[in-house]
Every structure is written in structure tokens, then in C-alpha cells.
Design a protein around this motif. Structure first.
Motif, short mmCIF file in Angstrom:
data_model
loop_
_atom_site.label_atom_id
_atom_site.label_comp_id
_atom_site.label_asym_id
_atom_site.label_seq_id
_atom_site.Cartn_x
_atom_site.Cartn_y
_atom_site.Cartn_z
N LEU A 198 7.79 24.96 -0.56
CA LEU A 198 6.36 24.72 -0.68
C LEU A 198 6.01 24.76 -2.16
O LEU A 198 6.42 25.66 -2.88
N GLU A 199 5.24 23.75 -2.60
CA GLU A 199 4.93 23.60 -4.00
C GLU A 199 3.42 23.48 -4.21
O GLU A 199 2.72 22.89 -3.40
N VAL A 200 2.95 24.06 -5.30
CA VAL A 200 1.59 23.81 -5.78
C VAL A 200 1.74 22.99 -7.06
O VAL A 200 2.37 23.44 -8.03
N CYS A 201 1.19 21.78 -7.04
CA CYS A 201 1.36 20.85 -8.16
C CYS A 201 0.01 20.35 -8.65
O CYS A 201 -1.00 20.43 -7.94
N VAL A 202 0.00 19.82 -9.86
CA VAL A 202 -1.19 19.14 -10.36
C VAL A 202 -1.33 17.82 -9.61
O VAL A 202 -0.37 17.08 -9.43
N ALA A 262 -3.60 12.00 -8.74
CA ALA A 262 -4.07 10.82 -8.01
C ALA A 262 -4.13 11.13 -6.53
O ALA A 262 -3.25 10.74 -5.76
N PRO A 263 -5.16 11.86 -6.07
CA PRO A 263 -5.23 12.28 -4.67
C PRO A 263 -5.14 11.13 -3.67
O PRO A 263 -4.67 11.30 -2.56
N ARG A 264 -5.62 9.97 -4.05
CA ARG A 264 -5.60 8.87 -3.10
C ARG A 264 -4.17 8.42 -2.77
O ARG A 264 -3.93 7.82 -1.73
N ASP A 265 -3.23 8.72 -3.68
CA ASP A 265 -1.83 8.35 -3.45
C ASP A 265 -1.01 9.50 -2.90
O ASP A 265 0.14 9.31 -2.50
N ASP A 266 -1.58 10.71 -2.87
CA ASP A 266 -0.90 11.90 -2.36
C ASP A 266 0.42 12.16 -3.05
O ASP A 266 1.39 12.59 -2.44
N LEU A 267 0.50 11.89 -4.34
CA LEU A 267 1.72 12.11 -5.10
C LEU A 267 1.54 13.28 -6.05
O LEU A 267 0.51 13.39 -6.72
N PRO A 268 2.55 14.17 -6.12
CA PRO A 268 2.41 15.35 -6.99
C PRO A 268 2.67 15.02 -8.45
O PRO A 268 3.47 14.13 -8.78
N GLY A 269 1.99 15.78 -9.33
CA GLY A 269 2.27 15.72 -10.76
C GLY A 269 3.11 16.91 -11.16
O GLY A 269 4.09 17.24 -10.50
N ASP A 270 2.73 17.59 -12.24
CA ASP A 270 3.49 18.75 -12.70
C ASP A 270 3.53 19.83 -11.61
O ASP A 270 2.51 20.16 -11.01
N ARG A 271 4.71 20.39 -11.38
CA ARG A 271 4.84 21.49 -10.43
C ARG A 271 4.52 22.79 -11.14
O ARG A 271 5.15 23.13 -12.13
N VAL A 272 3.53 23.53 -10.61
CA VAL A 272 3.06 24.75 -11.24
C VAL A 272 3.66 25.99 -10.57
O VAL A 272 4.09 26.93 -11.24
N LEU A 273 3.68 26.00 -9.23
CA LEU A 273 4.22 27.11 -8.45
C LEU A 273 5.14 26.56 -7.38
O LEU A 273 4.94 25.43 -6.90
N MET A 274 6.13 27.33 -6.99
CA MET A 274 6.99 26.92 -5.88
C MET A 274 7.56 28.15 -5.20
O MET A 274 7.66 29.22 -5.79
N GLY A 275 7.91 27.99 -3.91
CA GLY A 275 8.52 29.08 -3.16
C GLY A 275 9.27 28.54 -1.96
O GLY A 275 8.93 27.49 -1.41
N GLU A 276 10.30 29.26 -1.57
CA GLU A 276 11.10 28.87 -0.41
C GLU A 276 10.42 29.33 0.87
O GLU A 276 10.02 30.48 0.99
N LEU A 277 10.32 28.43 1.83
CA LEU A 277 9.75 28.78 3.14
C LEU A 277 10.80 29.52 3.96
O LEU A 277 11.94 29.05 4.10
N GLU A 278 10.43 30.67 4.49
CA GLU A 278 11.30 31.45 5.36
C GLU A 278 10.76 31.40 6.78
O GLU A 278 9.57 31.61 7.01
N LEU A 279 11.62 31.15 7.71
CA LEU A 279 11.23 30.96 9.11
C LEU A 279 11.26 32.27 9.87
O LEU A 279 12.21 33.03 9.81
N GLU A 280 10.18 32.53 10.62
CA GLU A 280 10.12 33.61 11.59
C GLU A 280 9.67 33.00 12.90
O GLU A 280 8.79 32.15 12.91
#
Length: 282
Positions: free
Chosen positions: A117-121, A124-142
Motif C-alpha cells: 500500500l502506497e501514499v503517493c503524490v 493527475a487524478p483523472r488518470d489515476d496514476l501515482p507520482g512521487d511515492r511518499v509512504l509505503m507499507g506491506e499489507l499483512e493478511l489476517e
């Protein structure tokens, strides 16, 4: 993962860590946060909370932060855009996004195999494409059934401290939604995970009537354990019996709420926790 049963419950969590310091609101502190994905039958909820991100106040109204999910950190997979997250003037952002779990499956994404899971800049929201990645984390399944109601137990966590209060301890199966854990904290102290795995609900009385609701999160007396650095209202701390207001001592971070307005209140002077970067109590 097979098609979702109507009452099947799945939960995924991620601790979000800094990937780009240039977007920090306060350069001396690392951005971070947490995210959860809960899928109940054919309904999905993604909750993302971040801290210490710089608001993107630019002439381009489309520019902001967004949340993406991908199957792995590297490779040819196309990230799935979940939604945007707005950052306030304190550098804190919270977003709750409803989605159809089948949309992830149709895109070829399988949460059962893990993901990122990433939080990015979002340039261009209309294209749903990420820019610079600011935060990231691995998803753990429960995996679990539908969450049970939290069980309450009346306690006296502070002994004779904090008079005119009543307290209840509970262990909700989804307690991480309400708690923030320090990224560096490994819970290896003498109190251990048992001390960390619960919360407090309290009532403060005045002249026999309830004056405030109180919520307590276990944590040490240090800046690393203060939830979101106090930005969300956890600005009070009280020690356990035998502990004091010394760096690294154990107690609870507290927030007070007016029961008539549901607003955070500040009845006392906020504490100033020390920076325990070198504290021996983990």
C-alpha cells in the motif's frame, strides 16, 4: 482467494513508513502512518491515517495525495488507485474509502498473496496514476469471522491517581483502528505485549454527573509513544502505580471528549513528553 461469502470477514493492515523525506511537514520528524483494509462479504473499507506530511497548496487544484495498492514493490503490475487523502494544516490526514472487493480481483490483484500500500503524490487524478511515492507499507493478511463486540472489564489502572474517574479496559479484535504504534517500538519491556494490547474507556465526574468521556492508549512517557505527537488530542499522560513522569515510564496517553458535543476538550495543561530516542525502556 475464492469469491467472497456474504459474511466472510478479512482484515489487512500496513504500517506506512517514510519513502521520501522531501514531503515532510517538519523535516526533523519522519512522516508515517497506518492503513487497514476490511472486507466483509462484498463490501470493502480502506482506512488510511498519515502524519507529518506537507499540505500541497499549489495553484494546481488537482495536485494532492492519493492511496494506491499494488501486488509487489517491484515488477510490471499496475497499481490500483483507491482514493485521495487530504492533509490538514497540522500535517495530519485521515481517509475512509468504500470499495467493491471484486474490483481488486478483476484487476488481477490477490490480497491473499500480500501486497504493497502506497501514499503517493497525485499529479493527475483523472488518470489515476501515482507520482512521487511518499509512504509505503506491506499489507499483512489476517482472516477472522465478523468482529465480536469488545468485552469490557472495570479496572483501576491508576490506583489512587486521577480521582473522580471510572475506568473500563477492553480488548477489541480490531483495536488497531483506534491505536497508533510507534514504528520503532518493539514492545520488549517488562510490561510486554499484554500492556499494549488493550485500551481504556473512562468517565470523569463532577458533582455526581459525567463531565467528560476519556479514551486511553497504553504508552511510555516519551514523544515516540505519544499518538500522532498529540495532534489528534492525546496530550495528557498519567503513569501506572509505581511509575513516575520520567522518560520511558509506563502509563496511558489520554484524550478527553465533551459528551454533549463529541468534541475534543483540553481541561488541563498538556504534558510535554521527552524525546526518548535513546531510552532503554522499549
Amino acid at each position: 482467494m475464492s469469491r467472497l461469502a456474504d459474511r466472510e470477514y478479512h482484515r489487512y493492515t500496513a504500517v506506512l513508513r517514510e519513502d521520501n523525506r522531501s514531503y515532510a511537514k517538519t523535516p526533523a520528524r519522519r512522516p508515517g502512518g497506518k492503513a487497514t483494509i476490511e472486507i466483509t462479504g462484498k463490501s470493502g473499507i480502506l482506512k488510511c491515517s498519515v502524519r507529518n506530511l506537507r499540505p500541497l497548496n499549489t495553484p494546481n487544484a488537482d495536485k494532492g495525495y492519493g492511496v494506491w495498492i499494488r501486488t509487489e514493490e517491484k515488477g510490471d503490475t499496475v497499481p490500483v488507485y483507491a482514493g485521495g487523502i487530504e492533509i490538514n494544516t497540522r500535517g495530519v490526514g485521515d481517509s475512509t474509502i468504500s470499495f467493491d472487493p471484486e474490483r481488486l480481483r478483476d484487476s488481477g490483484f490477490n490480497l491473499g498473496s500480500g501486497g504493497i500500500l502506497e501514499v503517493c503524490v497525485h499529479t493527475a487524478p483523472r488518470d489515476d496514476l501515482p507520482g512521487d511515492r511518499v509512504l509505503m507499507g506491506e499489507l499483512e493478511l489476517e482472516e477472522a469471522d465478523l468482529p465480536e463486540e469488545p468485552k469490557m472489564e472495570k479496572v483501576s489502572p491508576f490506583g489512587t491517581g486521577l480521582p473522580y474517574h471510572q475506568w473500563w479496559k477492553f480488548y477489541p479484535g480490531y483495536f488497531q483502528e483506534m491505536m497508533f504504534f510507534s514504528q520503532d517500538n518493539q514492545n520488549s519491556g517488562s510490561y510486554g505485549p499484554v500492556f499494549r494490547g488493550h485500551q481504556l474507556i473512562g468517565l470523569q465526574y463532577a458533582q455526581g454527573a459525567v463531565k467528560y468521556l476519556v479514551h486511553g492508549i497504553p504508552g511510555r512517557f516519551c514523544l515516540r509513544d505519544q499518538p500522532f505527537g498529540g495532534a489528534t488530542g492525546y496530550v495528557y499522560w498519567h503513569p501506572l502505580p509505581g511509575q513516575q513522569f520520567k522518560p520511558g515510564d509506563y502509563g496511558y496517553w489520554l484524550i478527553y471528549i465533551d459528551p454533549t458535543t463529541a468534541e475534543v476538550v483540553f481541561p488541563e495543561r498538556a504534558v510535554q513528553p521527552p524525546d526518548c530516542s535513546n531510552c532503554e525502556k522499549e
